[in-house]
Design an enzyme around this catalytic site. Structure first.
Site, short mmCIF file in Angstrom:
data_model
loop_
_atom_site.label_atom_id
_atom_site.label_comp_id
_atom_site.label_asym_id
_atom_site.label_seq_id
_atom_site.Cartn_x
_atom_site.Cartn_y
_atom_site.Cartn_z
N ALA A 189 -8.06 -10.93 8.62
CA ALA A 189 -8.99 -12.05 8.52
C ALA A 189 -8.26 -13.37 8.29
O ALA A 189 -8.46 -14.34 9.03
CB ALA A 189 -9.98 -11.78 7.38
N ASP A 225 1.78 -6.96 12.51
CA ASP A 225 0.71 -6.23 11.82
C ASP A 225 0.68 -4.83 12.42
O ASP A 225 0.58 -4.68 13.64
CB ASP A 225 -0.64 -6.91 12.02
CG ASP A 225 -1.71 -6.39 11.05
OD1 ASP A 225 -1.89 -5.16 10.98
OD2 ASP A 225 -2.34 -7.21 10.37
N ASN A 274 -13.73 -5.04 11.41
CA ASN A 274 -12.92 -6.27 11.44
C ASN A 274 -13.63 -7.42 12.14
O ASN A 274 -13.37 -8.59 11.85
CB ASN A 274 -11.58 -6.02 12.16
CG ASN A 274 -10.73 -4.95 11.52
OD1 ASN A 274 -10.02 -4.24 12.20
ND2 ASN A 274 -10.81 -4.81 10.21
N ASP A 299 -3.15 -7.77 2.07
CA ASP A 299 -4.26 -7.30 1.24
C ASP A 299 -3.80 -6.44 0.07
O ASP A 299 -4.59 -5.74 -0.53
CB ASP A 299 -5.26 -6.50 2.09
CG ASP A 299 -4.63 -5.27 2.73
OD1 ASP A 299 -3.42 -5.03 2.53
OD2 ASP A 299 -5.35 -4.53 3.44
N ASN A 300 -2.48 -6.50 -0.25
CA ASN A 300 -2.02 -5.72 -1.39
C ASN A 300 -0.85 -6.40 -2.08
O ASN A 300 -0.08 -7.13 -1.44
CB ASN A 300 -1.64 -4.28 -0.97
CG ASN A 300 -0.41 -4.24 -0.09
OD1 ASN A 300 0.71 -4.14 -0.59
ND2 ASN A 300 -0.59 -4.34 1.22
N CYS A 315 -7.62 12.91 -18.74
CA CYS A 315 -8.58 13.68 -19.53
C CYS A 315 -10.00 13.20 -19.28
O CYS A 315 -10.96 13.99 -19.32
CB CYS A 315 -8.23 13.63 -21.02
SG CYS A 315 -8.31 11.97 -21.72
#
Length: 992
Positions: free
Chosen positions: A439, A466, A474, A538-539, A594
């Site tokens: 984007a 990319d 998208n 994006d990360n 847990c």
């Protein structure tokens, strides 16, 4: 979105649905919008609201396409100029193909002072660009007077300044002002007092505001609170008051307070009144007076146009002085008599005919979001003015002569009028590396094309990469892509589409991921050829890696990102600013094991549990099964090895899988029933047996109290079974319907039921039974692991996780989640909308101009925005920190000590001796990556001083250098070692 049936095309709109919600999406699908002026700003707004999915848009324009438009409107081409087409008609089919669900029409009828405005009654929102101020006031009065009022928005970009104005009528109700998920607060205590004080569990901050409303549930003791709603007053970050609780029974334990969204009314004034007493959003608190000063300058510009029938001439100092006189008079007519900033007025006059396309992208993104607010009632509207400027660039431009800003008859005249020809040429000759073509990447390529980045005759290149393919989801915000591009590489497709905007762009596209594995492609040599790196990722992990490569190679980096209506930009310049890695966001909070295994307290916990079960059953265990049979290719061989007493890793698991796989539909249902009982009944009984409901801790408090929830077995209700072909898990939907998912006959993926220990004899018996069975098939020794895919609604993955999660939620009395919410959480989907993406990319491109111009540190601006609230905050970049070693030696992250060696260079001769002699600093450690080359306190390391670097490091043939980390002795014994800058050691002297 099909407006007539109100069905939402989730494959297209999924990311946006998480931002707006279905109610707002359906309101958009019924809305008609009118947009006048399809120049550089108008086309940005049109693009964004068509991607969002309004029902119908009418684009109005009376101007013909000119060469000027090529640098501001990305949907106008050279053939439109040759054929002298109207701008609205030229762009009509190109903007219409952005979204097949939106009906787009063009109007070329003149819109003038004497025009009958009754035709506007068919629209819910009217947007004006490139319209005179007097006509704006007339149209605004008409819209404001309608019942209900037609929402009115006007926006313009003049040179280095832009403005946005909103009027949604006398009263405008908003049902959800922020779009955030309602907060849930676990309670640890409520006092019997007036007012009663509620304290959060484990001192977790509640992040609430005074005046908000909460409803209570699951409170033990003060049970009368359950189901009631109270307005709160914040006492501290961890507590709030709710009114008189003195007459209630004592609080015992537990309880959850849930935020209640309440409608809010917003009030607007007409444009006529707001012109004299403007209410402005301040975006840059370092200059809070700027909005009013620009407001005055803009009004002076309007008066200049009315007085002279033209805009001020480009770079004309005489016109600038005339406009300054007008500004002085205008200021006196405003209620608060704001001070006139002569520099702003002069620069607005000199550049007003020009147009900064990135500035239009930024204000266009904000304006588009206001359109969506107008037609949906979702999010807080802008009240009522926003000014965004590029005044930071003007100081160096003062050194240029006026002729540098004058038109030259090409597509860059509008840009040249703002920044001058020398800076335009630098943009043309720029080498830029864009990482990511999603984007933000698509928007950035559009901005590059309009700016002429990488179009120089001899220099300049845009490199993009990319690894992803285009998906239907998208298309909702990655505007360079169309339906026929689905499953094609993003980078190749984006490159081709960008050339349609500017065919003179030079662009290289790749499909590599930028990571350590591709450093042969994206080497130091590659980075040093780039003038700037722009990330559209994006990360965080990828950002940190690329940042480290930019720091190592002294390259400027501009980073950005969005999440829903939120966005950020950060500019990183060598030797001036901190890098991305200089600060760290708080780590994402992981759910304790847990909690997932036995004590879920929220639906997020059960969804993660179901996602883990999916991975285990359909990916991890089948992979282990296949790996075993790759090692031992036949069941007969495995049987003989077991009989001979050999221990084979994983064999019992594999044998159980073979022996328990379903051979018929009946066996499939039986296996599913066993699974259901294990996960949703036996687990609860086991926990309650270990920890009965009356179990108490050592301090006397109950074991089962908030946030721990006691589980209760879920019974299978015998209703008609719904069959869907996927796995062999029996799932319960809505506590009344059974859902069986059967095995794919070609893949044979039985789920595996781990049991307690089995002895060797039983394993041998089961394997012999399998070998002798007439049902044994060749493909029984192979499974097909399944990779989780969230966006294919036919594969059953999200259905499995939704059903399993909600079953577990029922077992623990947790509010279930629908498939839509489950998909977002399980798929870790980042909500996204085109408006925020466009705004962020525009701001990045504005910073790019400054980087290319070599501006000083105080010119650069980072930005955080949230279009929902709305806020936009510009801040100066963080100055790079200098680390002191001692004795006048210091360094920053951008410093590197470079040493050129020879074949006989020893560690002692690296140059550290000179440091010791000159500054009296003793190196205490030399490290290459994780390998310690020299640590004096370690045995034998003193001898290493005499070893050559070739022996210590053993360089590969293609490696010219090695990066080392050096530490130095502290001034005082007992202190930590002092870090030094990175040291790059070249094995041979580089040629000059």
């Amino acid at each position: 979105m099909a407006a007539d049936s109100m069905e939402i095309d989730d494959a297209l709109y999924s990311r946006q649905r998480y931002v707006l919600g279905d109610t707002a999406m359906q309101k958009m699908a019924q809305s008609h919008v009118f947009l006048s002026g399809i120049g550089g700003l108008g086309v940005e707004i049109a693009k964004n609201i068509i991607l969002a999915g309004v029902k119908a848009l009418t684009v109005h324009d009376t101007k013909q396409c000119t060469k000027w438009d090529l640098g501001i409107n990305f949907f106008i081409h050279e053939d439109d100029i040759l054929s002298q087409r109207n701008r609205a008609e030229a762009t009509l089919h190109r903007i219409a193909e952005l979204n097949p669900y939106v009906h787009v029409a063009a109007s070329t009828v003149p819109l003038e002072e004497n025009t009958d405005l009754s035709f506007l009654k068919q629209y819910q929102c009217v947007i004006l660009t490139e319209v005179s101020l007097s006509l704006q006031k007339k149209i605004n009065d008409f819209c404001h007077a309608q019942q209900p009022p037609i929402k009115f928005i006007s926006a313009d970009v003049y040179g280095i300044c832009s403005r946005l104005f909103c009027d949604f009528g006398d009263e405008f109700e908003v049902l959800d002002t922020t779009g955030e998920e309602p907060k849930e607060i676990f309670i640890s205590n409520i006092t019997q007092s007036n007012p009663g004080i509620v304290t959060c569990l484990e001192n977790r901050p509640h992040r609430l505001e005074t005046g908000q409303f909460l409803t209570f549930r699951e409170v033990n003791g003060m049970s009368c609170l359950n189901g009631s709603t109270h307005q709160i007053t914040v006492v501290s970050p961890y507590s709030f008051s709710i009114g008189d609780t003195s007459d209630m029974e004592p609080y015992l334990h537990g309880g959850i307070a849930v935020q209640v969204k309440t409608p809010k009314m917003f009030y607007f004034e007409r444009l006529e009144k707001q012109l004299t007493n403007p209410l402005c959003l301040v975006a840059d608190f370092s200059k809070p007076e700027a909005p009013l000063q620009i407001h005055v300058a803009m009004l002076a510009l309007n008066h200049f146009q009315e007085n002279f029938g033209r805009m001020p001439n480009i770079g004309c100092l005489q016109d600038a002085e005339e406009m300054l006189k007008i500004a002085m008079s205008v200021s006196k007519t405003l209620e608060n008599k704001p001070q006139v900033n002569g520099d702003i007025v002069r620069w607005l006059s000199r550049t007003a005919q020009g147009f900064l396309a990135p500035l239009a992208a930024a204000v266009g993104g904000v304006a588009s979001q206001e359109v969506l607010k107008a037609v949906t009632g979702k999010f807080s509207p802008l009240q009522q003015w926003l000014y965004i400027d590029m005044l930071d660039i003007v100081t160096p431009l003062e050194k240029m002569g006026s002729e540098e800003f004058l038109p030259r008859g090409d597509r860059y005249d509008a840009l040249r009028a703002c920044i001058g020809d020398p800076l335009c040429q630098k943009l043309h000759n720029l080498n830029v590396f864009l990482v990511g073509c999603g984007a933000i990447g698509c928007e950035m390529l559009k901005n590059f094309a309009l700016l002429g980045v990488g179009t120089g005759q001899d220099k300049g290149l845009v490199t993009i990469t990319d690894p992803d393919l285009i998906e239907k989801s998208n298309l909702n915000r990655q505007f360079l892509f169309r339906p026929h591009h689905i499953q094609k590489p993003k980078s190749y497709t984006a490159a081709e589409a960008t050339l349609n905007i500017n065919p003179y762009l030079k662009i290289d596209s790749y499909i590599n991921k930028v990571c350590p594995a591709t450093e042969n492609t994206y080497s130091d040599e590659f980075y040093t050829k780039q003038d700037v790196i722009v990330t559209a990722l994006d990360n965080v992990e990828a950002r940190r890696y690329i940042d480290s490569r930019c720091v190592a190679n002294l390259r400027p980096l501009i980073d950005s990102g969005t999440m829903g209506t939120k966005g950020h930009t950060e500019v990183i310049v060598p030797h001036l600013t901190e890098s991305y890695n200089s600060h760290r966001d708080p780590p994402e909070e992981e759910i304790p094991f847990c909690t997932l295994k036995s004590f879920p307290a929220a639906i997020e916990h059960t969804i993660q549990w179901a996602r883990d079960k999916f991975e285990s059953s359909f990916s991890h265990k089948p992979s282990l099964f296949n790996k075993f049979w790759q090692t031992y290719p036949s069941a007969e061989e495995v049987l003989q090895r077991i009989k001979s007493g050999e221990s084979l890793e994983g064999c019992f698991h594999v044998i159980k899988t073979l022996s328990r796989r379903p051979r018929s539909w009946t066996q499939c249902v039986e296996l599913a029933r066993v699974k259901f009982e294990k996960y949703f009944s036996h687990k609860a009984l086991q926990l309650l047996h270990s920890f009965p409901l009356d179990t108490r801790l050592k301090d006397g408090s109950l074991f089962w109290q908030s946030p721990k929830r006691p589980p209760f077995p879920v019974n299978i209700l015998m209703h008609p079974i719904k069959l869907t072909p996927y796995s062999c898990i029996l799932l319960l939907k809505h506590c009344t319907h059974l859902q069986v998912v059967q095995t794919d006959e070609t893949a044979r993926k039985p789920d595996h039921i781990p049991v307690s220990s089995e002895d060797e004899r039983n394993a041998i018996f089961q394997l012999e039974k399998f070998i002798l069975s007439n049902e044994a098939l060749e493909n029984d020794l192979q499974m097909k692991p399944i990779s989780f895919e969230k966006d294919d609604d036919t594969n059953g993955h999200i259905d499995f996780i939704t059903a399993a999660s909600n079953l577990r939620a029922k077992m623990y009395n947790i509010e279930p989640a629908d498939r839509f919410k489950t998909k977002r959480i399980a798929g870790k989907i980042i909500p996204a909308i085109a408006t925020a993406t466009a705004a962020v990319s525009g701001l990045v491109a504005l910073e790019l101009i400054k980087v290319v111009g070599g501006y000083p540190a105080d010119a650069y601006k980072n930005c955080f925005l949230n279009l929902a609230i709305p806020i936009m905050v510009f801040t100066e970049t963080a100055e790079v920190r200098r680390t002191e070693i001692r004795n006048g030696i210091s360094f920053t992250i951008w410093d590197r000590w470079t040493i050129y060696g020879k074949e006989d260079f020893t560690l002692c001769l690296l140059g550290f001796v000179a440091v010791i002699e000159k500054y009296g600093i003793e190196p205490t450690m030399v490290v290459q990556g994780v390998k310690m080359l020299y640590v004096p306190v370690m045995p034998g390391h003193i001898k290493r001083l005499k070893l050559t670097m070739q022996k210590l490091v053993k360089p590969s043939a293609d490696k010219k250098y090695v990066d080392l980390t050096v530490s130095f002795a502290p001034e005082t014994d007992g202190d930590e070692d002092l870090p030094g800058p990175p040291v790059r050691y070249y094995f041979v002297q580089e040629d000059n």
